[in-house]
Design a protein around this motif. Structure first.
Motif, PDB file in Angstrom:
ATOM      1  N   PRO A  78      52.537 -12.320   2.618  1.00 43.20           N
ATOM      2  CA  PRO A  78      53.377 -12.479   1.421  1.00 43.20           C
ATOM      3  C   PRO A  78      54.797 -12.919   1.744  1.00 43.20           C
ATOM      4  O   PRO A  78      55.344 -13.816   1.076  1.00 43.20           O
ATOM      5  N   GLY A  79      55.410 -12.311   2.757  1.00 45.47           N
ATOM      6  CA  GLY A  79      56.775 -12.670   3.109  1.00 45.47           C
ATOM      7  C   GLY A  79      56.898 -14.094   3.610  1.00 45.47           C
ATOM      8  O   GLY A  79      57.873 -14.798   3.300  1.00 45.47           O
ATOM      9  N   VAL A  81      54.931 -16.670   2.821  1.00 39.46           N
ATOM     10  CA  VAL A  81      54.737 -17.586   1.693  1.00 39.46           C
ATOM     11  C   VAL A  81      55.991 -17.645   0.827  1.00 39.46           C
ATOM     12  O   VAL A  81      56.450 -18.727   0.432  1.00 39.46           O
ATOM     13  N   GLU A  82      56.556 -16.487   0.537  1.00 36.72           N
ATOM     14  CA  GLU A  82      57.757 -16.419  -0.307  1.00 36.72           C
ATOM     15  C   GLU A  82      58.953 -17.051   0.403  1.00 36.72           C
ATOM     16  O   GLU A  82      59.748 -17.776  -0.216  1.00 36.72           O
ATOM     17  N   GLY A  83      59.081 -16.783   1.697  1.00 35.75           N
ATOM     18  CA  GLY A  83      60.196 -17.342   2.449  1.00 35.75           C
ATOM     19  C   GLY A  83      60.166 -18.864   2.478  1.00 35.75           C
ATOM     20  O   GLY A  83      61.203 -19.524   2.310  1.00 35.75           O
ATOM     21  N   ALA A  85      58.762 -20.710   0.253  1.00 37.96           N
ATOM     22  CA  ALA A  85      59.033 -21.162  -1.117  1.00 37.96           C
ATOM     23  C   ALA A  85      60.541 -21.226  -1.365  1.00 37.96           C
ATOM     24  O   ALA A  85      61.046 -22.182  -1.983  1.00 37.96           O
ATOM     25  N   LYS A  86      61.269 -20.232  -0.872  1.00 39.95           N
ATOM     26  CA  LYS A  86      62.725 -20.209  -1.056  1.00 39.95           C
ATOM     27  C   LYS A  86      63.392 -21.379  -0.333  1.00 39.95           C
ATOM     28  O   LYS A  86      64.457 -21.853  -0.734  1.00 39.95           O
ATOM     29  N   HIS A 109      50.980 -17.317  -5.036  1.00 38.01           N
ATOM     30  CA  HIS A 109      51.625 -17.717  -6.293  1.00 38.01           C
ATOM     31  C   HIS A 109      52.806 -18.656  -6.070  1.00 38.01           C
ATOM     32  O   HIS A 109      52.956 -19.654  -6.803  1.00 38.01           O
ATOM     33  N   PRO A 110      53.684 -18.410  -5.079  1.00 38.64           N
ATOM     34  CA  PRO A 110      54.792 -19.352  -4.852  1.00 38.64           C
ATOM     35  C   PRO A 110      54.315 -20.743  -4.479  1.00 38.64           C
ATOM     36  O   PRO A 110      54.987 -21.735  -4.760  1.00 38.64           O
TER      37      PRO A 110
END
Length: 297
Positions: A78-79, A81-83, A85-86, A109-110
């Motif tokens: 999760p981290g 993928v989110e990172g 995305a940011k 999701h991101p």
């Protein structure tokens, strides 16, 4: 001449799974454009299984790849993928697949929000991270999860790696993964415990004694299910079960080790399943539970 539909593949995580799947995709004539490898072991694995593939930073891999394969530990996914995305790394139309058993596509999701296509491709196999794993893929099943319109893409990628895809619903991913972990990981623990006990009584090569028995048991269980169940618990042999528990309690120093706990838990579960199949009468089940009750020192 390259086959149509060949993809530029980026591998994030040259662990035992990522390097092997990358090699399988490469064998299917996809181009592996980059791999991330942090540890010395992962670098050596990448060099052995993906010779000539450049070791790159994660963001550079995502920028170059049409298919990004995320082969990282579940808790790190999760981290990561989110990172990314940011950082604005995900690209519209890009395929992004992870190899986690626990997660479906919700964790991506991101990726979806950026217009990329999320896929979950989990091999139901244990890997060594060596080339022999490529032959294991030929007898392997993948649990695949994707949006309905994208499921054929996920299935096609698995077939290209030589394996068989089985669709798993998003809501069922955790239970699916628990089933595999329970069957595979706990099998290793059971074999280790049985080997330990045999060494305790002087058997120098417990693997030679256990190997034929366990292989036959596994084959019978896979072919016949619970009708293959045998042994003192299924027979309601209370004296033998009680003797087992007492011997293991003594071996474990009064029941403070892991062997007795595992035996008691599995014997109770076996007794319940044996009763459910009509092998045990209710009074036999009660007697087994009493025989399995831990005794206080």
């Amino acid at each position: 001449m390259a086959k149509p539909g060949r993809l530029g593949v980026g591998i994030i995580g040259a662990g035992k799974v990522g390097a092997v799947l990358g090699a399988a995709l490469r064998a299917a004539e996809h181009a592996v454009v980059g791999v991330s490898a942090v540890s010395e072991a992962s670098r050596e694995r990448a060099e052995a299984l993906l010779p000539g593939v450049p070791v790159l930073e994660v963001q550079d891999i995502v920028e170059r790849a049409e298919l990004v394969l995320l082969a990282v530990p579940d808790d790190a996914l999760p981290g990561l993928v989110e990172g990314l995305a940011k950082l604005g790394a995900w690209q519209p139309g890009q395929l992004v697949a992870h190899t986690s058993g626990r997660f479906g596509v919700g964790v991506l999701h991101p990726v979806r929000a950026a217009g990329a296509v999320p896929l979950a491709l989990h091999p139901a196999m244990t890997f060594t991270g060596m080339s022999l794993d490529l032959t294991r893929l030929l007898d392997c099943t993948f649990g695949v999860t994707a949006d309905a319109a994208m499921l054929p893409i996920a299935q096609a990628l698995v077939v290209e790696m030589g394996a068989e895809p089985v669709a798993i619903a998003e809501a069922d991913r955790t239970l699916y993964h628990a089933a595999l972990a329970h069957g595979s990981n706990h099998l290793v623990t059971l074999v280790a415990q049985a080997s330990q006990l045999l060494r305790e009584v002087g058997v120098e090569s417990p693997e030679r004694m256990l190997g034929p028995l366990l292989r036959a048991t596994l084959e019978n269980a896979l072919a016949s299910g619970e009708s293959a169940l045998t042994g003192p618990v299924a027979r309601g042999d209370l004296g033998t079960v009680r003797a087992h528990a007492e011997a293991l309690r003594e071996f474990d120093g009064g029941g403070h080790g892991d062997v007795l706990a595992a035996y008691l838990a599995m014997a109770r579960a076996t007794a319940l399943r044996a009763e459910g199949r009509g092998l045990l009468k209710p009074d036999q089940l009660k007697g087994l539970h009493e025989a399995l009750d831990p005794k206080e020192d």
